[in-house]
Design an enzyme around this catalytic site. Structure first.
Site, PDB file in Angstrom:
ATOM      1  N   ARG A 101       0.791  -1.227   0.000  1.00 41.12           N
ATOM      2  CA  ARG A 101       0.000   0.000   0.000  1.00 41.12           C
ATOM      3  C   ARG A 101       0.827   1.282   0.000  1.00 41.12           C
ATOM      4  NH1 ARG A 101      -3.060  -3.004  -2.409  1.00 41.12           N
ATOM      5  NH2 ARG A 101      -5.017  -3.718  -1.463  1.00 41.12           N
ATOM      6  N   ASP A 130      -7.553  -0.914   4.264  1.00 40.99           N
ATOM      7  CA  ASP A 130      -6.882  -0.204   3.180  1.00 40.99           C
ATOM      8  C   ASP A 130      -7.235   1.274   3.113  1.00 40.99           C
ATOM      9  OD1 ASP A 130      -5.266  -2.210   2.268  1.00 40.99           O
ATOM     10  OD2 ASP A 130      -6.641  -2.901   0.712  1.00 40.99           O
ATOM     11  N   SER A 182     -13.103 -12.296  -2.571  1.00 35.47           N
ATOM     12  CA  SER A 182     -12.390 -11.041  -2.771  1.00 35.47           C
ATOM     13  C   SER A 182     -10.904 -11.342  -2.670  1.00 35.47           C
ATOM     14  CB  SER A 182     -12.803 -10.020  -1.704  1.00 35.47           C
ATOM     15  OG  SER A 182     -12.020  -8.850  -1.819  1.00 35.47           O
TER      16      SER A 182
END
Length: 405
Positions: A101, A130, A182
């Protein structure tokens, strides 16, 4: 003036999936027909996810699409420094999504500066980690830019809502109403959530795993791989010098064939809830085994204790999205001081889901057979241990004497 009217150009973290395909037209409608620049970070998620991405973005209404290759930088400047600290979140998670990230957010900011954007946008939900990771990085790198998080603003709540939204605007998508899992992938790992995994009583089905062979189906004969380690970095595999990314890709392939690197955990998210996820990190698991094997040889007791403290703090820092902070810089500096000693060669056995260090050596090794032997030696006077023990246990002896008076 409202935020909607002030925003003129937005850089969107774009994947080409259902969510970000809907975000582009939604941004234009909600933010006064602002210009949308799509941005995608190539962090090793695979060619399949990147193929046709620019065409998808333009068809959805973006003015341009920037695909930035970050694979080598991700491994060299984010993954290698993190694993040198020994950071593992809650004992098992090797931080695959978390480590990617900061570099993605940094590259997104760089694109925004390049194109003169005044806003950044991401497709993270309001339930996950996130959103914090991205926006924490944005705050550190570009506090002047507006941050837009559609999942916290729009009224849509389901895949059906998103599909209907795109259909009403005649925007093509390959997504369907059914999405079992996911997933998030990069060079280090792939994560799986959703589907039957939402009930922790359910054992993951074979359809969950996509990167590694089922350990039960793995070869009955082990493979052995030799890793050279310099300053707590893997620099060569089986005698061949490799870049960080090349080494990881090579180990991913070798370890995945033996079912190495699978974990199934229920973790504590930063936002407070627990979530259940399955992770596959084959090459990373081998790297961790190699680095820890060399550390066993070269770090004395107090140094290793300190490294473990750094690892614990670093794991939470990376997971919580605080990479661009003074604390992160401090922890990495502490780790690098110890990493200067972590040099050597390790042989890892790959077999039925396990990566085991079976041979290890280092020029900095503190292990001495002449001292450690159970046989006769001429370097260690065992009588010296008596005085050491008396001093080491002195506080306990005084306490016991006091209590008896």
């Amino acid at each position: 003036m409202s935020v909607q009217h002030k925003v003129k150009k937005v850089v969107l973290a774009y994947s080409g999936g259902l969510d970000t395909s809907a975000i582009i037209p939604w941004l234009k409608e909600t933010y006064d027909n602002c210009e949308i620049v799509a941005f995608c970070a190539d962090v090793g998620q695979g060619d399949a996810e990147l193929q046709g991405l620019t065409e998808k973005a333009l068809a959805s209404g973006a003015s341009e699409c920037h695909i930035v290759d970050l694979k080598e930088e991700l491994v060299k400047d984010y993954i290698y420094p993190t694993i040198a600290t020994g950071a593992i979140y809650e004992g098992t998670y090797l931080l695959g999504t978390s480590m990617a990230r900061p570099i993605i957010a940094k590259a997104q900011v760089e694109v925004a500066r390049k194109v003169g954007a005044d806003a950044l946008c991401h497709g993270c939900t309001g339930k996950g980690n996130d959103q914090v990771r991205f926006e924490g990085c944005f705050a550190a790198l570009a506090p002047d830019l507006t941050v837009i998080a559609p999942w916290r603003e729009w009224e849509m709540r389901s895949r059906e809502d998103l599909l209907a939204y795109l259909a009403a605007r005649h925007i093509p998508t390959s997504a369907s109403a059914t999405k079992i899992y996911s997933r998030d992938a990069n060079a280090w790992h792939i994560s799986h959530e959703g589907g039957e995994l939402e009930d922790p009583w359910n054992q993951p089905s074979k359809g969950v795993w996509t990167m590694t062979v089922d350990p039960e189906d793995a070869p009955n004969t082990p493979d052995y791989v030799t890793l050279n380690v310099e300053n707590c970095r893997v620099t060569a595999v089986n005698g061949e010098a490799m870049s960080p990314y090349q080494a990881l890709m090579t180990l991913n392939e070798m370890a995945a064939a033996h079912g190495v690197g699978r974990i199934d955990i229920t973790e504590n998210r930063l936002v407070g809830m627990k979530s259940r996820g399955c992770y596959e990190t084959p090459g990373g698991t081998v790297m961790f085994a190699a680095l820890r094997a060399i550390e066993e040889l070269v770090l004395d007791k107090t140094s290793r204790t300190w490294r473990e403290q750094v690892a614990g703090q670093m794991a939470h820092l990376v997971y919580d999205g605080r990479w661009f902070t003074p604390l992160c810089k401090s922890l990495l500096a502490a780790s690098e001081a110890l990493a200067e000693l972590v040099n050597g060669e390790v042989v890892i056995k790959l077999y039925k889901g396990q990566a085991t260090a079976v041979q290890k050596r280092s020029p900095n090794s503190l292990y001495s057979e002449v001292f450690a032997t159970f046989g006769e030696d001429e370097v260690y006077d065992q009588k010296h241990a008596e005085g050491f023990i008396r001093l080491y246990s002195l506080a306990s002896r005084i306490r016991a004497l006091n209590s008896s008076n």
